[in-house]
Write an enzyme that holds these catalytic residues in place. Structure first.
Site, mmCIF file in Angstrom:
data_model
loop_
_atom_site.group_PDB
_atom_site.id
_atom_site.type_symbol
_atom_site.label_atom_id
_atom_site.label_comp_id
_atom_site.label_asym_id
_atom_site.label_seq_id
_atom_site.Cartn_x
_atom_site.Cartn_y
_atom_site.Cartn_z
ATOM 1 N N LEU A 1 0.844 -1.186 0.000
ATOM 2 C CA LEU A 1 0.000 0.000 0.000
ATOM 3 C C LEU A 1 0.887 1.247 0.000
ATOM 4 C CD1 LEU A 1 -2.580 -1.037 2.772
ATOM 5 C CD2 LEU A 1 -2.800 -1.341 0.294
ATOM 6 N N ASP A 2 0.383 2.333 -0.571
ATOM 7 C CA ASP A 2 1.100 3.606 -0.514
ATOM 8 C C ASP A 2 1.229 4.069 0.932
ATOM 9 O OD1 ASP A 2 1.206 3.644 -3.279
ATOM 10 O OD2 ASP A 2 -0.614 4.847 -3.482
ATOM 11 N N ARG A 3 2.157 4.969 1.173
ATOM 12 C CA ARG A 3 2.433 5.452 2.533
ATOM 13 C C ARG A 3 1.179 5.912 3.255
ATOM 14 N NH1 ARG A 3 5.290 11.114 3.041
ATOM 15 N NH2 ARG A 3 3.133 11.657 2.539
#
Length: 296
Positions: free
Chosen positions: A135-137
């Site tokens: 997942l993105d940050r």
């Protein structure tokens, strides 16, 4: 860490080589090579055996997967972990925002990997960090960690075959249609290492299905399912159809209603890589997204 698996050989596998049996049960060729180099890792009826040997009905195959090293470049850091499920093969975690999955330049400590490696250390486990669905940050929600080489092999293959079913919740700008499918190829934006764009000439195929759940005061809550897993796919596709995510500093920088992109990995459904049990996990909508979606 040592993971021991036992298989009672049925008539279906009578006469098959151990190598082919392991391949059919999700072991990669790389993992089989590792087992070949490890003493007493493959035992049939109590005897250490070569993988070229053939199996027979009624025999008991015992496989020991031994891992003696941790991810050396990941510093174990104590941090709160919202663990939804854990056994000796997998870990399912609800990732918070402002938390990258992996360490990177100038960010060696505030990552999910740091917290997971500390968690393993506290249990006395030697494991590498293997995240299956990244997942993105600032995307919150459910992600899967493989705790051994075999579960990693099987889960990675399941991802490629789209056998891990993911559902996201997103808040988007405007009254999006009730449902739809976005088919638009995604490529890296020229001159950027991070930003992606729609590019019909050199982009990779990307397909996103969406369904509107609610709409209030200019924002819609949307359920999203992916057929592909391109970098920033949801964020880029929503912008492409004119409904970007609030808080997305790359693709919608003017909307600062929320301090991050309003995107959440809400649901994961898949079969356990070893037991084949059907698993379903749901992570509720975070409070910051609830505030926008429902104007609480």
């Amino acid at each position: 860490m040592e993971r021991i698996l036992q298989y009672e050989i049925t008539n279906e596998y009578d006469g098959i080589s151990i190598n082919d049996f392991l391949l059919q049960h999700g072991y990669s060729r790389k993992l089989i090579t590792t087992l070949k180099k490890t003493e007493f890792s493959i035992i049939v009826n109590g005897k250490w055996t070569y993988t070229k040997e053939r199996l027979h009905q009624g025999e008991l195959l015992r496989v020991s997967i031994i891992e003696e090293h941790n991810s050396q470049n990941i510093i174990p850091i104590s941090m709160p972990l919202d663990i939804f499920y854990e056994d000796e093969d997998i870990l399912v975690v609800n990732k918070p925002s402002n938390t990258p999955i992996h360490p990177s330049q100038n960010n060696y400590e505030n990552t999910l990997a740091n917290g997971i490696m500390y968690h393993f250390k506290e249990q006395g486990l030697s494991c590498l960090f293997r995240c299956i669905n990244r997942l993105d940050r600032d995307t919150t929600g459910l992600t899967i960690i493989a705790k051994n080489m075999l579960s990693s092999c099987i889960l990675s293959n399941m991802m490629k075959k789209r056998e891990i079913h993911r559902e996201y919740l997103a808040v988007v700008n405007g009254l999006i249609p009730a449902y739809g499918t976005i088919t638009a190829p995604i490529a890296r934006t020229f001159g950027s290492t991070i930003e992606r764009c729609i590019n019909f000439e050199r982009g990779e195929p990307a397909i996103t299905h969406f369904r509107r759940l609610s709409y209030k005061n200019g924002y819609a809550l949307v359920s999203i399912k992916l057929e592909t897993g391109r970098t920033h796919q949801i964020r880029v596709h929503m912008k492409h159809i004119g409904h970007p995510l609030p808080g997305d500093f790359i693709y919608n920088p003017d909307d600062t209603t929320i301090g991050r992109q309003a995107l959440h990995s809400h649901k994961l459904s898949f079969k356990h890589p070893i037991t084949k049990e059907s698993l379903n996990f749901f992570a509720p909508l975070p409070s910051d997204m609830k505030t926008i979606a429902f104007q609480l």
